[in-house]
Design a protein around this motif. Sequence first.
Motif, PDB file in Angstrom:
ATOM      1  N   TYR A  50       1.399 -44.657   7.094  1.00 57.07           N
ATOM      2  CA  TYR A  50       1.696 -44.505   5.668  1.00 57.07           C
ATOM      3  C   TYR A  50       0.462 -44.053   4.894  1.00 57.07           C
ATOM      4  N   SER A 111      12.903 -34.571  -5.964  1.00 60.14           N
ATOM      5  CA  SER A 111      13.579 -35.731  -5.379  1.00 60.14           C
ATOM      6  C   SER A 111      14.908 -35.892  -6.094  1.00 60.14           C
ATOM      7  N   SER A 119      19.477 -40.125  -0.698  1.00 63.24           N
ATOM      8  CA  SER A 119      18.328 -39.485  -1.352  1.00 63.24           C
ATOM      9  C   SER A 119      17.876 -38.288  -0.513  1.00 63.24           C
ATOM     10  N   ASN A 136      15.695 -35.981   4.292  1.00 62.98           N
ATOM     11  CA  ASN A 136      15.994 -37.341   3.880  1.00 62.98           C
ATOM     12  C   ASN A 136      14.687 -38.113   4.027  1.00 62.98           C
ATOM     13  N   PRO A 137      14.106 -38.641   2.947  1.00 64.34           N
ATOM     14  CA  PRO A 137      12.796 -39.286   3.047  1.00 64.34           C
ATOM     15  C   PRO A 137      12.780 -40.513   3.952  1.00 64.34           C
ATOM     16  N   ASP A 138      13.951 -41.123   4.189  1.00 59.08           N
ATOM     17  CA  ASP A 138      14.002 -42.283   5.068  1.00 59.08           C
ATOM     18  C   ASP A 138      13.917 -41.905   6.546  1.00 59.08           C
ATOM     19  N   THR A 139      14.168 -40.647   6.887  1.00 55.19           N
ATOM     20  CA  THR A 139      14.153 -40.237   8.291  1.00 55.19           C
ATOM     21  C   THR A 139      12.862 -39.524   8.684  1.00 55.19           C
ATOM     22  N   THR A 140      11.905 -39.447   7.792  1.00 54.30           N
ATOM     23  CA  THR A 140      10.610 -38.868   8.152  1.00 54.30           C
ATOM     24  C   THR A 140       9.759 -39.935   8.830  1.00 54.30           C
ATOM     25  N   GLY A 143       8.693 -42.423   6.378  1.00 54.91           N
ATOM     26  CA  GLY A 143       9.841 -43.227   5.955  1.00 54.91           C
ATOM     27  C   GLY A 143      10.131 -44.344   6.948  1.00 54.91           C
ATOM     28  N   TYR A 144      10.097 -44.007   8.245  1.00 52.85           N
ATOM     29  CA  TYR A 144      10.280 -45.047   9.265  1.00 52.85           C
ATOM     30  C   TYR A 144       9.140 -46.056   9.208  1.00 52.85           C
ATOM     31  N   ARG A 147       9.654 -48.502   6.349  1.00 57.31           N
ATOM     32  CA  ARG A 147      10.733 -49.462   6.600  1.00 57.31           C
ATOM     33  C   ARG A 147      10.345 -50.459   7.685  1.00 57.31           C
ATOM     34  N   MET A 153      12.969 -52.873   9.718  1.00 53.10           N
ATOM     35  CA  MET A 153      14.279 -52.205   9.645  1.00 53.10           C
ATOM     36  C   MET A 153      15.392 -53.164  10.063  1.00 53.10           C
TER      37      MET A 153
END
Length: 191
Positions: A50, A111, A119, A136-140, A143-144, A147, A153
């Motif tokens: 991050y 965004s 999102s 999808n910012p959660d799948t980068t 993003g992982y 989480r 997760m």
Amino acid sequence: MTDVLIDPARDTRPRPGRSGWFRAVWRWHFFASFLVAPVLILLAVTGLIYLFRFQLEPLMHGDLMRTDSPSQGALTQPYELQYEAVAEAYPDASVLSMTEPKNAEETTRFSLVTADGASRDVYVDPYTGEVLGALNPDTTLSGYAVRLHGDLMAGPWGDHVLELGACWAVVMALTGYYLFVRGWTARRRAR
């Protein structure tokens, strides 16, 4: 039966009372490490990912986050035109924010939230106004990492595991300090 004389200076038998406490502290320290070490390693790795997300993500998604170096004197399209291109490409979505490019090689990021609540980060070439694509910012990778770093997760259960690991890290620190001091005084006494 012969009597065995024991030299008190060479007596290596454990003293009652003292070694029991030392062994108990060592046992707590040892068993705490099985929970704390994996949690701390996970937090360190995801925290580093991050921290360096602005360096890692453009390497992984260069086709969206980078644009060809413009010719000298090239003008960027106004943000209103870039916004209109995003609104045309995603008519049912709501734009939440826009991030300006930090240098000449970066794209503009919008965004947004789609009609189904997902999102998306949409990338626009600032020189042509063309929509390059969306992520999808959660799948980068970052993003992982966020989480995993926040709750493994796994929702509340993952949060409980992380909190438990943090509490046992305090136990490891205290028992480690005790073991260090006891070892230090024992080594000093042995010299």
